[in-house]
Design a protein around this motif. Sequence first.
Motif, short mmCIF file in Angstrom:
data_model
loop_
_atom_site.label_atom_id
_atom_site.label_comp_id
_atom_site.label_asym_id
_atom_site.label_seq_id
_atom_site.Cartn_x
_atom_site.Cartn_y
_atom_site.Cartn_z
N UNK A 18 0.85 -1.18 0.00
CA UNK A 18 0.00 0.00 0.00
C UNK A 18 0.89 1.24 0.00
N UNK A 19 0.57 2.20 -0.86
CA UNK A 19 1.36 3.43 -0.97
C UNK A 19 0.46 4.62 -0.70
N UNK A 20 0.91 5.50 0.19
CA UNK A 20 0.17 6.72 0.51
C UNK A 20 1.13 7.89 0.43
N UNK A 21 0.73 8.92 -0.31
CA UNK A 21 1.58 10.10 -0.45
C UNK A 21 1.13 11.16 0.54
N UNK B 111 -6.26 -0.45 -6.02
CA UNK B 111 -6.87 0.30 -4.93
C UNK B 111 -8.36 0.53 -5.17
N UNK B 112 -8.74 0.82 -6.41
CA UNK B 112 -10.13 1.09 -6.73
C UNK B 112 -11.04 -0.10 -6.51
N UNK B 113 -10.50 -1.30 -6.66
CA UNK B 113 -11.29 -2.52 -6.51
C UNK B 113 -11.19 -3.08 -5.10
N UNK C 32 -9.20 1.58 2.99
CA UNK C 32 -9.62 2.42 4.10
C UNK C 32 -8.96 1.97 5.40
N UNK C 33 -8.92 0.66 5.63
CA UNK C 33 -8.29 0.13 6.84
C UNK C 33 -6.80 0.39 6.87
N UNK C 34 -6.12 0.21 5.75
CA UNK C 34 -4.69 0.45 5.68
C UNK C 34 -4.37 1.93 5.87
N UNK C 35 -5.19 2.80 5.28
CA UNK C 35 -4.97 4.24 5.43
C UNK C 35 -5.13 4.66 6.88
#
Length: 284
Positions: free
Chosen positions: A76-79, A106-108, A114-117
């Motif tokens: 998972x990648x979050x900027x 991510x879209x699927x 949401x949980x990872x974020x």
Amino acid sequence: VVDAQVSTIDIAPTILSALGIEAPSSSPAIDGRSLLPLLAGGEENVAGADTSRRAWSYAASTNYGLALRIDDRLKYVFNNTAWPESLAGDQLFDLRADAEERNDIAGASEQRVVGLRSHLMETLKQGSHGVRVHFTSASPERADCGDLEGRLSGSPVHISQVKAERLPANALQWLGKRRMRFRVDAGTSYNLLLEAARGALTLQGEISSCAGSTLVPFRATVDLDALADSWTLAFDGSDWREQPVESAVAQIRLERRGIRGASHSKTEVDPALVEQLRALGYLN
């Protein structure tokens, strides 16, 4: 090659274990685990092994964001950059089927994302280092007051070190030469993180007075190297004060988070250590 999730933070404790040296439990740099038991028969031989262990990677002082790898080989990648033009949104890859990370799923997998974020945001809050800047404009009781606008400038303002979760599109604008403009619409608030912030930070701007259309300016410079805990600039409806104000209409609050940036001050070095380093050829 092993199937267990490992990380580069495991290298140091693994080497120490191989040398028969006990890792100092008090050292913040030693937070991995020895991987030697994996060589002896697998993950089940690692004392207290956590098969769902997660591995993080973060390129500090860049706008590439954070990556989280979990046991089923999802990445998972979050900027967390504050600049909208640099955001790529959440990304999720199945590394077993897509080792080159070409297919963003991510879209699927919205529920998983949401949980990872949420997990990542909580980790960021606990482990962030630098100075947190909290902007608040117009409390609900004083919605007649105007928007808060201004600029941050100085050595702590670096385009690759201004971080945030998600901001309104018009919240920030990079002006170049360590200067940025901010806007906080009436009735809203948001946070920034100035990573590894050091030196003098200058805040200047204005807000409409609550009694009419008059603009009330502010300007202050804060030495972040001397910031022990927090500092507040508050607007009481008619004037700005460098202190917390009960029921403030608007405020800018600076808070120290985690460790300070590296200091450039000179420190005393053990002469015996210097001689050992010179004997080993590290010093002339």
